[in-house]
Design an enzyme around this catalytic site. Structure first.
Site, PDB file in Angstrom:
ATOM      1  CB  CYS A 127      -1.129   0.062   1.473  1.00  0.00           C
ATOM      2  SG  CYS A 127      -2.430   1.254   1.103  1.00  0.00           S
ATOM      3  N   GLY A 130       6.639  14.967  -6.916  1.00  0.00           N
ATOM      4  CA  GLY A 130       7.105  13.898  -7.321  1.00  0.00           C
ATOM      5  C   GLY A 130       7.494  12.693  -6.169  1.00  0.00           C
ATOM      6  CD  GLU A 135      -1.677  -6.389  -1.334  1.00  0.00           C
ATOM      7  OE1 GLU A 135      -0.531  -6.376  -1.269  1.00  0.00           O
ATOM      8  OE2 GLU A 135      -2.572  -6.416  -1.213  1.00  0.00           O
ATOM      9  CB  SER A 193      -5.769   3.653  -5.827  1.00  0.00           C
ATOM     10  OG  SER A 193      -4.443   4.539  -6.265  1.00  0.00           O
TER      11      SER A 193
HETATM   12  N1  ACO Z   1      -4.046  13.634 -11.945  1.00  0.00           N
HETATM   13  C1  ACO Z   1      -3.580  12.851 -12.602  1.00  0.00           C
HETATM   14  N2  ACO Z   1      -2.446  12.371 -12.429  1.00  0.00           N
HETATM   15  C2  ACO Z   1      -1.426  12.005 -11.399  1.00  0.00           C
HETATM   16  C3  ACO Z   1      -2.462  12.679 -10.699  1.00  0.00           C
HETATM   17  C4  ACO Z   1      -3.715  13.263 -10.223  1.00  0.00           C
HETATM   18  N3  ACO Z   1      -4.268  13.821  -9.497  1.00  0.00           N
HETATM   19  N4  ACO Z   1      -1.730  12.378  -8.793  1.00  0.00           N
HETATM   20  C5  ACO Z   1      -0.901  11.610  -9.768  1.00  0.00           C
HETATM   21  N5  ACO Z   1      -0.817  11.489 -10.966  1.00  0.00           N
HETATM   22  C6  ACO Z   1       0.341  10.901 -11.884  1.00  0.00           C
HETATM   23  C7  ACO Z   1       1.341  11.889 -12.623  1.00  0.00           C
HETATM   24  O1  ACO Z   1       0.630  11.426 -13.505  1.00  0.00           O
HETATM   25  C8  ACO Z   1       2.462  12.577 -11.367  1.00  0.00           C
HETATM   26  O2  ACO Z   1       3.290  13.194 -12.091  1.00  0.00           O
HETATM   27  P1  ACO Z   1       3.039  14.305 -12.873  1.00  0.00           P
HETATM   28  O3  ACO Z   1       3.251  15.360 -11.406  1.00  0.00           O
HETATM   29  O4  ACO Z   1       5.204  14.380 -13.405  1.00  0.00           O
HETATM   30  O5  ACO Z   1       2.539  14.477 -14.184  1.00  0.00           O
HETATM   31  C9  ACO Z   1       2.630  11.195 -11.147  1.00  0.00           C
HETATM   32  O6  ACO Z   1       1.332  10.497 -11.230  1.00  0.00           O
HETATM   33  C10 ACO Z   1       2.950  10.731 -10.192  1.00  0.00           C
HETATM   34  O7  ACO Z   1       3.103  12.046  -9.599  1.00  0.00           O
HETATM   35  P2  ACO Z   1       3.403  12.164  -7.567  1.00  0.00           P
HETATM   36  O8  ACO Z   1       3.619  13.720  -7.119  1.00  0.00           O
HETATM   37  O9  ACO Z   1       5.326  11.525  -7.855  1.00  0.00           O
HETATM   38  O10 ACO Z   1       2.257  11.490  -6.924  1.00  0.00           O
HETATM   39  P3  ACO Z   1       2.061  11.488  -5.766  1.00  0.00           P
HETATM   40  O11 ACO Z   1       3.189  12.260  -4.130  1.00  0.00           O
HETATM   41  O12 ACO Z   1       0.581  12.668  -6.163  1.00  0.00           O
HETATM   42  O13 ACO Z   1       1.176  10.508  -5.002  1.00  0.00           O
HETATM   43  C11 ACO Z   1       0.291   8.552  -4.857  1.00  0.00           C
HETATM   44  C12 ACO Z   1       0.486   9.430  -5.550  1.00  0.00           C
HETATM   45  C13 ACO Z   1       0.332   8.069  -3.947  1.00  0.00           C
HETATM   46  C14 ACO Z   1      -1.008   7.527  -5.669  1.00  0.00           C
HETATM   47  C15 ACO Z   1      -1.045   9.840  -4.151  1.00  0.00           C
HETATM   48  O14 ACO Z   1      -2.256  10.690  -5.218  1.00  0.00           O
HETATM   49  C16 ACO Z   1      -1.643   9.045  -3.063  1.00  0.00           C
HETATM   50  O15 ACO Z   1      -1.507   8.971  -1.547  1.00  0.00           O
HETATM   51  N6  ACO Z   1      -3.541   8.211  -3.558  1.00  0.00           N
HETATM   52  C17 ACO Z   1      -4.149   8.217  -2.293  1.00  0.00           C
HETATM   53  C18 ACO Z   1      -3.623   6.813  -2.212  1.00  0.00           C
HETATM   54  C19 ACO Z   1      -3.847   5.919  -3.096  1.00  0.00           C
HETATM   55  O16 ACO Z   1      -4.535   5.777  -4.423  1.00  0.00           O
HETATM   56  N7  ACO Z   1      -2.420   4.650  -3.650  1.00  0.00           N
HETATM   57  C20 ACO Z   1      -2.303   3.649  -4.402  1.00  0.00           C
HETATM   58  C21 ACO Z   1      -2.757   2.666  -4.551  1.00  0.00           C
HETATM   59  S1  ACO Z   1      -2.388   0.886  -5.110  1.00  0.00           S
HETATM   60  C22 ACO Z   1      -1.176   0.441  -3.811  1.00  0.00           C
HETATM   61  O17 ACO Z   1      -1.085   0.617  -2.771  1.00  0.00           O
HETATM   62  C23 ACO Z   1      -0.283  -0.443  -4.763  1.00  0.00           C
END
Ligand code: ACO
Ligand code: ZN
Length: 596
Positions: free
Chosen positions: A433, A444, A467, A471
């Site tokens: 997760c 980033g 895993e 999402s």
């Molecule tokens: N809309 C569109 N693209 C997005 C978004 C968004 N809201 N968020 C992330 N991205 C994409 C983009 O391509 C982004 O790159 P960019 O900013 O250069 O365009 C890329 O993902 C990564 O962005 P980061 O800033 O590195 O990621 P962030 O720190 O925002 O974290 C994460 C991503 C962990 C998925 C966050 O959105 C989060 O915590 N979400 C809620 C929990 C979740 O869904 N976790 C994943 C579950 S699946 C698993 O756990 C295996």
């Protein structure tokens, strides 16, 4: 000189049998509604009868009986009149033994029948018709009550009168009750229905005017204002208008006057439809949908108020308020600002429990063992659930390691995000997760955490994958990461390269590599040769990578990692201990062993 004899009055013809008045308004301009007793047909002003506005309206909605004629609403009998109690609100009469549940005795305080007490709140400011009857219509009572009626009841009448008008000695009460019967005699009616009460008293007319007590009573009953005072409106209590206002307050001021009107007792068709509608609307929600209602709508975390996205199964008592307070250092969750402030004063944690395994500038990453820091990890999972749609683990944290990313300043190591990882993954997952706190997202850090997870896999000489299911945001982030990684690997690639080689270099699984190449149109299938080939648009790759560089995101520096992987397998353990596998078969599977 013979005394002038008071002419007999027919009180069924519109004259109030209390005040002898026929006027519709009193000197204060209040409307005098004229009641008619259903049994004896005599008239009485509502005000003279002691009814406040609401009661006055209610008694006009049913077949009201005067105190002389009052019967029990339940058994319709007028017998056992000393056991009949009058509702303080609607003036209906009930035998104490007919009420459900029965009353042991005639209540001394204001009493409300079941019909009225089912209202939101019986208006306590209303005077008690029961008491009024005793004070002001003693004439009627005296007619109705036999000399043998319970001393208790008389006593209660005495007390009432003493309370209401201390000028009247208690001793006179009984006298009044007796003497005043003569007053009633002057009100002899020709109506047959009233004969029952009045026929004994026609001869006593003369005495009435001579008796000072009677005079006094007459005074009382003819002066509604005096009645009001004597009936004990508490000093400084509400005026009529205020009474009314007070009454409607019992409906939460939500109903209009007409809606609050209780005149109509039986529900009609439209009432029933409304009721059914309301019932459906308020039908208990199914357990499934109940869990979907987020009670906690925001968390107070590191000086931020963060809106939550999904429901997390916090204990019921913590889910009652919209804001949950979470300590970013120890992950304790709290119900109130006050408790949280107190906690901040006491909390010694300035960084996550566990080992700091990575430090680069202001970024530190800690490895926390779910077995060693169970509560911290459970709380972390609950926190993550508020931003994760799908089910995730909350309590069974022991088989996991948690990698906590923090930003360090002089206040401590501030929680940015984390990922969890199975100590031993049958599916070869390297992330279970992953979360970036919303206040740190799109900077980033998600990419950083993902990259870090692959760095650990590299150290383990393994490939890894997150895993499933991912999402939406997880999928976007991983796709973005995989693309960036492969672009970097292929930017300067000139010789042929296999998927396996790419996997070895990146620790991405071959499946993830192929899906990324496909998504980015980098794989071409040649039908003639039946071979797959890698198609690289070097320019596109360079532009993309330069755009990423411009974002200036933090990047993982593998040299800053101080970490050795966990080793758990019995085989590995046996090797380490220089023993054969069979000699260590009693080792607890869950025992974690650090490899040094
Ligand atoms: N809309 C569109 N693209 C997005 C978004 C968004 N809201 N968020 C992330 N991205 C994409 C983009 O391509 C982004 O790159 P960019 O900013 O250069 O365009 C890329 O993902 C990564 O962005 P980061 O800033 O590195 O990621 P962030 O720190 O925002 O974290 C994460 C991503 C962990 C998925 C966050 O959105 C989060 O915590 N979400 C809620 C929990 C979740 O869904 N976790 C994943 C579950 S699946 C698993 O756990 C295996
Ligand atoms: Zn704390």
């Amino acid at each position: 000189m013979s005394k002038r004899q008071r002419p007999q009055v027919d009180y069924t013809l519109g004259m109030c049998f209390y005040c002898d008045g026929v006027y519709d308004f009193d000197t204060e301009g209040r409307k005098h509604e004229l009641l008619k007793c259903f049994d004896c047909h005599r008239n009485a002003h509502t005000l003279c009868s002691g009814f406040e506005k609401t009661s006055a309206e209610i008694v006009q909605t049913y077949d009201w009986q005067c105190n002389d004629c009052k019967s029990c609403l339940v058994c319709q009998s007028k017998n056992d009149e000393d056991k009949i109690v009058f509702c303080n609100h609607c003036d209906r009469g009930f035998h104490t033994f007919c009420i459900d549940p029965p009353l042991k005795k005639v209540p001394e305080d204001n009493w409300y029948c079941n019909l009225c007490s089912s209202m939101p709140s019986p208006p306590s400011s209303l005077p008690s018709p029961k008491l009024i009857s005793l004070v002001d219509t003693t004439n009627n009572y005296s007619l109705r009550r036999s000399p043998t009626h319970t001393a208790k009841f008389i006593e209660s009448a005495k007390m009432t009168r003493q309370h209401k008008s201390s000028s009247v000695p208690a001793a006179t009460t009984t006298t009044k009750l007796t003497t005043s019967s003569s007053t009633t005699s002057t009100k002899t009616s020709t109506s047959t229905s009233s004969k029952r009460k009045l026929n004994n008293h026609t001869a006593q007319d003369e005495n009435k005017d001579q008796s000072p007590i009677i005079k006094k009573i007459r005074m009382t009953v003819t002066d509604p204002i005096l009645i009001k005072r004597k009936r004990g409106r508490p000093k400084g209590s509400l005026s009529d208008g205020e009474d009314e206002e007070e009454f409607f307050k019992t409906f939460g001021n939500k109903l209009s006057k007409s809606e609050a009107d209780t005149k109509r007792g039986t529900p009609n068709e439209s009432d029933k439809i409304k009721f059914e509608k309301a019932k459906t609307k308020s039908a208990p929600l199914t357990p499934a949908s109940t869990t979907e209602i987020p009670k906690i709508t925001q968390i107070a975390f590191n000086h931020y108020l963060i809106d939550t996205w999904y429901v997390a199964p916090y204990p019921e008592e913590y889910s009652q308020n919209p804001t949950l307070y979470i300590c970013e250092f120890c992950m304790k969750y709290m119900k109130s600002q006050y408790i949280s402030d107190r906690h901040q004063l006491k909390c010694k944690a300035q960084y996550p429990p566990g080992d700091e395994i990575y430090r680069d500038g202001n970024i530190s990453i800690f490895e926390v063992d779910g077995r060693k820091n169970k509560i911290y990890c459970q709380n972390l999972c609950l926190l993550a659930k508020m931003f994760l749609d799908h089910k995730t683990l909350y309590y069974d944290v022991e088989p996991f390691l948690f990698y906590i990313m923090t930003e360090v300043d002089d206040r401590g190591c501030h929680f940015v995000g984390y990922f969890s990882k199975e100590k031993r993954s049958a599916m070869n997952y390297n992330v279970s997760c992953i979360l970036t706190m919303p206040i740190y997202q799109r900077k980033g850090y998600g990419q950083f955490l993902i990259d870090f997870s692959y760095l650990l896999s590299k150290k383990e000489s393994k490939t890894g994958s997150p895993e499933r299911p991912l999402s939406d945001l997880g999928l976007l982030s991983y796709r973005s990461y995989w693309k960036n990684v492969l672009y970097r690997e292929l930017e300067n690639q000139e010789s042929p390269i296999s998927i396996e080689e790419l996997s070895n270099r990146t620790s991405l699984t071959p499946d993830d590599i192929i899906s990324t190449l496909q998504t980015n149109n980098m794989i071409k299938y040649d039908k003639v040769t039946a071979q797959y080939s890698l198609m690289l648009d070097v320019n596109t790759i360079k532009v993309h990578l330069s755009n990423i560089e411009k974002k200036n995101y933090s990047r993982v520096d593998p040299d800053k990692l101080t970490w050795t992987p966990f080793v758990l397998s019995r085989d590995r353990l046996a090797v380490l201990l220089g023993q054969t596998k069979s000699t260590i078969k009693n080792i607890d599977e869950s025992t974690d062993v650090d490899v040094v």
